[in-house]
Design a protein around this motif. Structure first.
Motif, PDB file in Angstrom:
ATOM      1  N   VAL A   1       0.890  -1.395  -0.004  1.00 24.97           N
ATOM      2  CA  VAL A   1      -0.013   0.122   0.077  1.00 24.97           C
ATOM      3  C   VAL A   1       0.855   1.183   0.152  1.00 24.97           C
ATOM      4  O   VAL A   1       1.766   1.302   0.611  1.00 24.97           O
ATOM      5  CB  VAL A   1      -0.925  -0.062   1.209  1.00 24.97           C
ATOM      6  CG1 VAL A   1      -1.919   1.306   1.202  1.00 24.97           C
ATOM      7  CG2 VAL A   1      -1.608  -1.439   1.469  1.00 24.97           C
ATOM      8  N   THR A   2       0.631   2.321  -0.725  1.00 25.91           N
ATOM      9  CA  THR A   2       1.311   3.639  -0.778  1.00 25.91           C
ATOM     10  C   THR A   2       0.224   4.464  -0.306  1.00 25.91           C
ATOM     11  O   THR A   2      -0.939   4.385  -0.871  1.00 25.91           O
ATOM     12  CB  THR A   2       1.774   3.896  -2.120  1.00 25.91           C
ATOM     13  OG1 THR A   2       0.649   3.867  -3.301  1.00 25.91           O
ATOM     14  CG2 THR A   2       2.896   2.875  -2.421  1.00 25.91           C
ATOM     15  N   ASN A   3       0.555   5.571   0.334  1.00 22.76           N
ATOM     16  CA  ASN A   3      -0.236   6.688   1.030  1.00 22.76           C
ATOM     17  C   ASN A   3       0.166   7.800   0.809  1.00 22.76           C
ATOM     18  O   ASN A   3       1.185   8.068   0.836  1.00 22.76           O
ATOM     19  CB  ASN A   3      -0.445   6.279   2.509  1.00 22.76           C
ATOM     20  CG  ASN A   3      -1.331   5.035   2.946  1.00 22.76           C
ATOM     21  OD1 ASN A   3      -2.807   5.009   2.937  1.00 22.76           O
ATOM     22  ND2 ASN A   3      -0.898   3.905   3.051  1.00 22.76           N
ATOM     23  N   THR A   4      -0.615   9.024   0.954  1.00 29.01           N
ATOM     24  CA  THR A   4      -0.383  10.388   0.964  1.00 29.01           C
ATOM     25  C   THR A   4      -1.157  11.062   1.809  1.00 29.01           C
ATOM     26  O   THR A   4      -2.373  11.120   1.658  1.00 29.01           O
ATOM     27  CB  THR A   4      -0.445  11.051  -0.607  1.00 29.01           C
ATOM     28  OG1 THR A   4       0.368   9.842  -1.516  1.00 29.01           O
ATOM     29  CG2 THR A   4      -0.141  12.313  -0.534  1.00 29.01           C
ATOM     30  N   TRP A   5      -0.502  11.812   2.618  1.00 32.03           N
ATOM     31  CA  TRP A   5      -1.532  12.787   3.442  1.00 32.03           C
ATOM     32  C   TRP A   5      -0.948  14.067   2.857  1.00 32.03           C
ATOM     33  O   TRP A   5      -0.049  14.769   2.522  1.00 32.03           O
ATOM     34  CB  TRP A   5      -0.843  12.712   4.811  1.00 32.03           C
ATOM     35  CG  TRP A   5      -1.336  13.612   5.821  1.00 32.03           C
ATOM     36  CD1 TRP A   5      -2.539  13.930   5.916  1.00 32.03           C
ATOM     37  CD2 TRP A   5      -0.679  14.513   6.666  1.00 32.03           C
ATOM     38  NE1 TRP A   5      -3.097  14.696   6.993  1.00 32.03           N
ATOM     39  CE2 TRP A   5      -1.794  14.995   7.555  1.00 32.03           C
ATOM     40  CE3 TRP A   5       0.518  14.425   7.175  1.00 32.03           C
ATOM     41  CZ2 TRP A   5      -1.338  15.985   8.764  1.00 32.03           C
ATOM     42  CZ3 TRP A   5       0.951  15.490   8.447  1.00 32.03           C
ATOM     43  CH2 TRP A   5      -0.331  16.057   8.854  1.00 32.03           C
ATOM     44  N   LYS A   6      -2.189  14.706   2.697  1.00 36.14           N
ATOM     45  CA  LYS A   6      -2.333  15.984   1.825  1.00 36.14           C
ATOM     46  C   LYS A   6      -2.316  17.241   2.721  1.00 36.14           C
ATOM     47  O   LYS A   6      -3.010  17.897   2.973  1.00 36.14           O
ATOM     48  CB  LYS A   6      -3.469  16.208   0.906  1.00 36.14           C
ATOM     49  CG  LYS A   6      -3.488  15.180  -0.091  1.00 36.14           C
ATOM     50  CD  LYS A   6      -5.045  15.105  -0.846  1.00 36.14           C
ATOM     51  CE  LYS A   6      -5.526  13.912  -1.331  1.00 36.14           C
ATOM     52  NZ  LYS A   6      -6.790  13.707  -1.747  1.00 36.14           N
TER      53      LYS A   6
END
Length: 192
Positions: free
Chosen positions: A152-157
């Motif tokens: 899984v890859t995640n981005t917190w904006k």
């Protein structure tokens, strides 16, 4: 919970030395069921402002098969996005979503086996940078021989530095015996 607030071992008489790249920061080893655990920056070695990256390694079991989710700095808004690839040995699938949390994997339920635990490893990159924060998670779920694995890859904006991580079970509780460890990754200070 154990928190490392000792003076950093890589500072000797006020001078930076090239110490270990990974520094143990905090551990949560559950002796009772819990809905979540929190990691927070504090002082000494546990002051996250000195690290490039963080790493979390978890072993979990829950009362229901549940998602492993996390939020940064108490942000509960829909400011996160993730992409997931997973497979069980006979099929593969992918998923993406904009959500109100980081998705880092799954947790085995007790009914799958009293000694069956899932694991996940999360790399959180550039936690103090002025850019959006990204992470990559690898997970494996044991279901008495019929489990699955994923990436899984995640981005917190957000451009804010990460100073708190709330690690939660989507449904149910983390069971007694679950363990979550946080490491800080130092920038290398000398060249070879």
């Amino acid at each position: 919970m154990t928190v490392n607030t000792d003076a950093p071992a890589y500072i000797v008489d006020g001078v930076l030395t090239d110490g270990e790249a990974w520094v143990a920061l905090q551990s949560h080893v559950l002796s009772a069921d819990a809905t979540g655990v929190t990691f927070q920056s504090s002082t000494g070695a546990n002051d996250w402002s000195q690290y490039m990256d963080l790493v979390i390694i978890g072993y979990c079991q829950s009362d229901t098969e549940t998602s492993v989710i996390a939020r940064y700095n108490n942000d509960t808004g829909t400011n996160y996005t993730y992409q997931e690839l997973y497979g069980d040995g006979s099929s593969v699938a992918g998923y993406t979503a904009d959500v109100a949390y980081n998705f880092w994997g799954y947790c085995t339920k007790v009914a799958d086996g009293a000694n069956d635990f899932s694991m996940f490893k999360v790399d959180l990159f550039d936690i103090n940078s002025g850019k959006y924060k990204t992470s990559a998670s690898q997970y494996a779920v044991d279901k008495s021989g019929s489990g699955f694995v994923g990436l899984v890859t995640n981005t917190w904006k957000s451009q804010a530095a990460i100073t708190e991580i709330d690690l939660l079970a989507w449904t149910g509780d983390w069971k007694d015996g679950s363990r979550f460890d946080l490491w800080g990754v130092l920038p290398r200070m000398v060249t070879a």
